[in-house]
Design a protein around this motif. Sequence first.
Motif, PDB file in Angstrom:
ATOM      1  N   ALA A 113       0.682  -1.222  -0.228  1.00 23.83           N
ATOM      2  CA  ALA A 113      -0.109  -0.227   0.139  1.00 23.83           C
ATOM      3  C   ALA A 113       1.048   0.707   0.507  1.00 23.83           C
ATOM      4  CB  ALA A 113      -0.923  -0.074   0.851  1.00 23.83           C
ATOM      5  N   VAL A 114       0.545   2.187  -0.129  1.00 24.48           N
ATOM      6  CA  VAL A 114       1.023   3.716  -0.038  1.00 24.48           C
ATOM      7  C   VAL A 114       0.339   4.632   0.365  1.00 24.48           C
ATOM      8  CG1 VAL A 114      -0.019   4.681  -1.941  1.00 24.48           C
ATOM      9  CG2 VAL A 114       1.812   5.774  -1.319  1.00 24.48           C
ATOM     10  N   LEU A 115       0.863   5.594   1.823  1.00 21.90           N
ATOM     11  CA  LEU A 115      -0.027   6.712   1.963  1.00 21.90           C
ATOM     12  C   LEU A 115      -0.392   7.548   1.461  1.00 21.90           C
ATOM     13  CD1 LEU A 115       1.891   6.886   5.355  1.00 21.90           C
ATOM     14  CD2 LEU A 115      -0.074   6.054   4.848  1.00 21.90           C
ATOM     15  N   VAL A 116      -1.821   7.902   1.664  1.00 21.01           N
ATOM     16  CA  VAL A 116      -1.499   9.151   0.002  1.00 21.01           C
ATOM     17  C   VAL A 116      -2.491   9.818   1.106  1.00 21.01           C
ATOM     18  CG1 VAL A 116      -3.863  10.090  -1.887  1.00 21.01           C
ATOM     19  CG2 VAL A 116      -2.374   7.045  -1.898  1.00 21.01           C
ATOM     20  N   ASN A 117      -1.938  11.735   0.663  1.00 21.78           N
ATOM     21  CA  ASN A 117      -2.672  12.634   1.057  1.00 21.78           C
ATOM     22  C   ASN A 117      -3.528  13.335   0.427  1.00 21.78           C
ATOM     23  OD1 ASN A 117      -2.908  15.022   2.399  1.00 21.78           O
ATOM     24  ND2 ASN A 117      -0.661  15.990   2.123  1.00 21.78           N
ATOM     25  N   ARG A 118      -4.589  13.186   1.086  1.00 19.92           N
ATOM     26  CA  ARG A 118      -5.917  13.237   0.379  1.00 19.92           C
ATOM     27  C   ARG A 118      -6.272  14.573   0.335  1.00 19.92           C
ATOM     28  NH1 ARG A 118     -11.143  10.831   1.257  1.00 19.92           N
ATOM     29  NH2 ARG A 118     -10.842  11.044   3.661  1.00 19.92           N
ATOM     30  N   GLY A 119      -5.471  15.675   1.471  1.00 18.69           N
ATOM     31  CA  GLY A 119      -6.311  16.530   1.177  1.00 18.69           C
ATOM     32  C   GLY A 119      -6.088  17.620   2.400  1.00 18.69           C
ATOM     33  N   TRP A 120      -6.891  18.505   2.661  1.00 17.09           N
ATOM     34  CA  TRP A 120      -6.985  19.701   3.800  1.00 17.09           C
ATOM     35  C   TRP A 120      -8.271  19.713   4.652  1.00 17.09           C
ATOM     36  CZ3 TRP A 120      -9.119  24.196   5.080  1.00 17.09           C
ATOM     37  CH2 TRP A 120      -8.550  24.738   6.807  1.00 17.09           C
ATOM     38  N   THR A 144      -3.832  10.047  -9.065  1.00 16.31           N
ATOM     39  CA  THR A 144      -2.294  11.375 -10.067  1.00 16.31           C
ATOM     40  C   THR A 144      -2.207  12.004  -8.617  1.00 16.31           C
ATOM     41  OG1 THR A 144      -3.165  10.273 -11.892  1.00 16.31           O
ATOM     42  CG2 THR A 144      -1.303  12.266 -11.069  1.00 16.31           C
ATOM     43  N   GLY A 145      -0.586  11.787  -8.401  1.00  9.65           N
ATOM     44  CA  GLY A 145      -0.226  12.545  -7.131  1.00  9.65           C
ATOM     45  C   GLY A 145       1.830  12.957  -7.075  1.00  9.65           C
ATOM     46  N   ARG A 146       1.504  14.000  -5.993  1.00 11.87           N
ATOM     47  CA  ARG A 146       3.371  14.414  -6.217  1.00 11.87           C
ATOM     48  C   ARG A 146       3.873  13.234  -5.160  1.00 11.87           C
ATOM     49  NH1 ARG A 146       0.551  19.877  -6.618  1.00 11.87           N
ATOM     50  NH2 ARG A 146      -0.120  19.428  -4.748  1.00 11.87           N
ATOM     51  N   LEU A 147       4.782  12.458  -5.844  1.00 11.67           N
ATOM     52  CA  LEU A 147       5.830  11.974  -4.535  1.00 11.67           C
ATOM     53  C   LEU A 147       6.491  12.947  -3.676  1.00 11.67           C
ATOM     54  CD1 LEU A 147       6.423   9.070  -4.225  1.00 11.67           C
ATOM     55  CD2 LEU A 147       8.435   9.110  -5.682  1.00 11.67           C
ATOM     56  N   LEU A 192      -2.698  13.822  -3.247  1.00 14.79           N
ATOM     57  CA  LEU A 192      -3.296  13.845  -4.616  1.00 14.79           C
ATOM     58  C   LEU A 192      -3.470  15.264  -5.134  1.00 14.79           C
ATOM     59  CD1 LEU A 192      -5.406  11.691  -5.149  1.00 14.79           C
ATOM     60  CD2 LEU A 192      -7.073  12.966  -3.422  1.00 14.79           C
ATOM     61  N   THR A 193      -3.020  15.186  -6.429  1.00 13.46           N
ATOM     62  CA  THR A 193      -3.227  15.744  -7.477  1.00 13.46           C
ATOM     63  C   THR A 193      -4.889  15.892  -8.163  1.00 13.46           C
ATOM     64  OG1 THR A 193      -2.372  15.456  -9.462  1.00 13.46           O
ATOM     65  CG2 THR A 193      -1.643  17.127  -7.287  1.00 13.46           C
ATOM     66  N   SER A 200     -17.391  13.669  -4.215  1.00  9.43           N
ATOM     67  CA  SER A 200     -17.710  15.430  -3.536  1.00  9.43           C
ATOM     68  C   SER A 200     -18.704  15.605  -2.297  1.00  9.43           C
ATOM     69  CB  SER A 200     -17.844  16.493  -4.639  1.00  9.43           C
ATOM     70  OG  SER A 200     -18.614  17.413  -3.940  1.00  9.43           O
ATOM     71  N   PRO A 201     -18.197  15.820  -0.942  1.00  6.18           N
ATOM     72  CA  PRO A 201     -17.777  16.694  -0.751  1.00  6.18           C
ATOM     73  C   PRO A 201     -16.305  16.089  -0.621  1.00  6.18           C
ATOM     74  CG  PRO A 201     -18.691  15.971   0.946  1.00  6.18           C
ATOM     75  CD  PRO A 201     -19.025  15.848   0.150  1.00  6.18           C
ATOM     76  N   ALA A 202     -15.164  16.634  -0.385  1.00  9.04           N
ATOM     77  CA  ALA A 202     -13.780  16.173  -0.351  1.00  9.04           C
ATOM     78  C   ALA A 202     -12.664  17.225   0.337  1.00  9.04           C
ATOM     79  CB  ALA A 202     -13.066  15.678  -2.055  1.00  9.04           C
ATOM     80  N   PRO A 203     -11.517  16.784   0.676  1.00 12.53           N
ATOM     81  CA  PRO A 203     -10.235  17.703   1.174  1.00 12.53           C
ATOM     82  C   PRO A 203     -10.484  18.534  -0.217  1.00 12.53           C
ATOM     83  CG  PRO A 203      -9.884  15.458   2.005  1.00 12.53           C
ATOM     84  CD  PRO A 203     -11.574  15.403   0.944  1.00 12.53           C
ATOM     85  N   ALA A 204      -9.459  19.947   1.149  1.00 10.78           N
ATOM     86  CA  ALA A 204      -9.501  20.722  -0.597  1.00 10.78           C
ATOM     87  C   ALA A 204      -7.904  20.313  -0.959  1.00 10.78           C
ATOM     88  CB  ALA A 204      -9.217  22.057   0.836  1.00 10.78           C
ATOM     89  N   PRO A 205      -7.679  20.264  -2.126  1.00  9.70           N
ATOM     90  CA  PRO A 205      -5.779  19.808  -2.278  1.00  9.70           C
ATOM     91  C   PRO A 205      -4.973  21.083  -2.044  1.00  9.70           C
ATOM     92  CG  PRO A 205      -8.097  20.885  -4.418  1.00  9.70           C
ATOM     93  CD  PRO A 205      -8.345  20.915  -3.133  1.00  9.70           C
ATOM     94  N   VAL A 206      -4.231  20.009  -1.477  1.00  6.28           N
ATOM     95  CA  VAL A 206      -3.022  20.131  -1.466  1.00  6.28           C
ATOM     96  C   VAL A 206      -2.055  21.466  -2.570  1.00  6.28           C
ATOM     97  CG1 VAL A 206      -0.304  20.182  -0.368  1.00  6.28           C
ATOM     98  CG2 VAL A 206      -2.574  18.968   0.632  1.00  6.28           C
ATOM     99  N   PRO A 207      -1.604  22.863  -1.909  1.00  5.51           N
ATOM    100  CA  PRO A 207      -1.384  24.109  -3.085  1.00  5.51           C
ATOM    101  C   PRO A 207       0.289  23.064  -3.248  1.00  5.51           C
ATOM    102  CG  PRO A 207      -2.359  24.944  -1.676  1.00  5.51           C
ATOM    103  CD  PRO A 207      -2.192  23.551  -1.221  1.00  5.51           C
ATOM    104  N   GLU A 208       0.483  23.382  -5.175  1.00  5.17           N
ATOM    105  CA  GLU A 208       1.448  23.464  -5.542  1.00  5.17           C
ATOM    106  C   GLU A 208       3.410  23.903  -4.769  1.00  5.17           C
ATOM    107  OE1 GLU A 208       2.236  23.764  -9.277  1.00  5.17           O
ATOM    108  OE2 GLU A 208       0.883  22.233 -10.216  1.00  5.17           O
ATOM    109  N   PRO A 209       3.732  22.754  -4.136  1.00  2.00           N
ATOM    110  CA  PRO A 209       4.976  23.983  -3.948  1.00  2.00           C
ATOM    111  C   PRO A 209       5.514  25.069  -4.051  1.00  2.00           C
ATOM    112  CG  PRO A 209       5.770  21.979  -4.977  1.00  2.00           C
ATOM    113  CD  PRO A 209       4.939  21.704  -4.920  1.00  2.00           C
ATOM    114  N   ASP A 210       5.885  25.909  -4.030  1.00  2.00           N
ATOM    115  CA  ASP A 210       6.537  27.333  -4.090  1.00  2.00           C
ATOM    116  C   ASP A 210       7.804  27.041  -4.303  1.00  2.00           C
ATOM    117  OD1 ASP A 210       6.858  29.972  -4.885  1.00  2.00           O
ATOM    118  OD2 ASP A 210       6.414  30.790  -2.968  1.00  2.00           O
TER     119      ASP A 210
END
Length: 267
Positions: A113-120, A144-147, A192-193, A200-210
């Motif tokens: 398995a892999v941990l998925v950060n589904r959002g905020w 699909t998401g950022r590793l 997660l992206t 829906s509803p779903a956690p708020a997406p995590v913004p792209e890194p600055d």
Amino acid sequence: MYRFLLTPRWLALHLVVLLVIPAFVFLGRWQFGRFEERSANSERVTANIEAAPVPLERLATPGQQVKESDRFRSVTAAGTYDPSHALVVRRRPQEGRNGFYVLTPLVTGNGTAVLVNRGWVQAGATADTPPDVPPPPTGQVTVTGRLRLSETEESSGVRDLPGLPTGQVLLINADKIGQGLPYRLVDGYVELTAQQPATSPAPAPVPEPDVGSGGGLNLAYGVQWWLFIAIAIGGWILLIRRELAERQAKERSGEASPAQEAGTPAP
């Protein structure tokens, strides 16, 4: 004429200048090094974000540590969420509001398995109030998401504390979290992206890194430190010339005094 440069006061000034110059050279070179390092990191992260997604297993498998060069690389994975082992990650502010990241294992098969950060999600009314977390979809999903690399106290600056409420963690550390799970976790986690099917509803997406300016400030600071070298040398020379001019003026004044005493009119 320049014997005054060997007096204790001037020797102390020479010593200060000789110490300041190499210090400023070192600080300037250090800032230039930070500029190169941050610029390279910015370029690598930007390239990883913009690259086409690749299957997760190409970059992360159980027992294989995620490479620093693959940080923020876009990946895909398919499986089913395991809400019975879901967690929330404390102290994760977003857009100026305190909240939690929602962490849910995605079981991909073969006991992996892999941990998925589904959002905020926003924090509750008090520190002990559980947040309102939208459930994950049931059945087969493709994410699909950022590793991301597993977090540690050193890499995140967050101190891991015991005694947290059940189902809450402070760090997303796959190695530590995986110790209490019935399957093997791959190293790192996926931010997660996109998800099919979407919910829906779903956690708020995590913004792209600055990625910032790629170390532009470090470049400016490096130039600034080296300008200080020119200022130090220029100021040192200016003080010497001023002292010399004052001494020469005193000498000329002393030579004119006897003539003035003999009755020669002053110019």
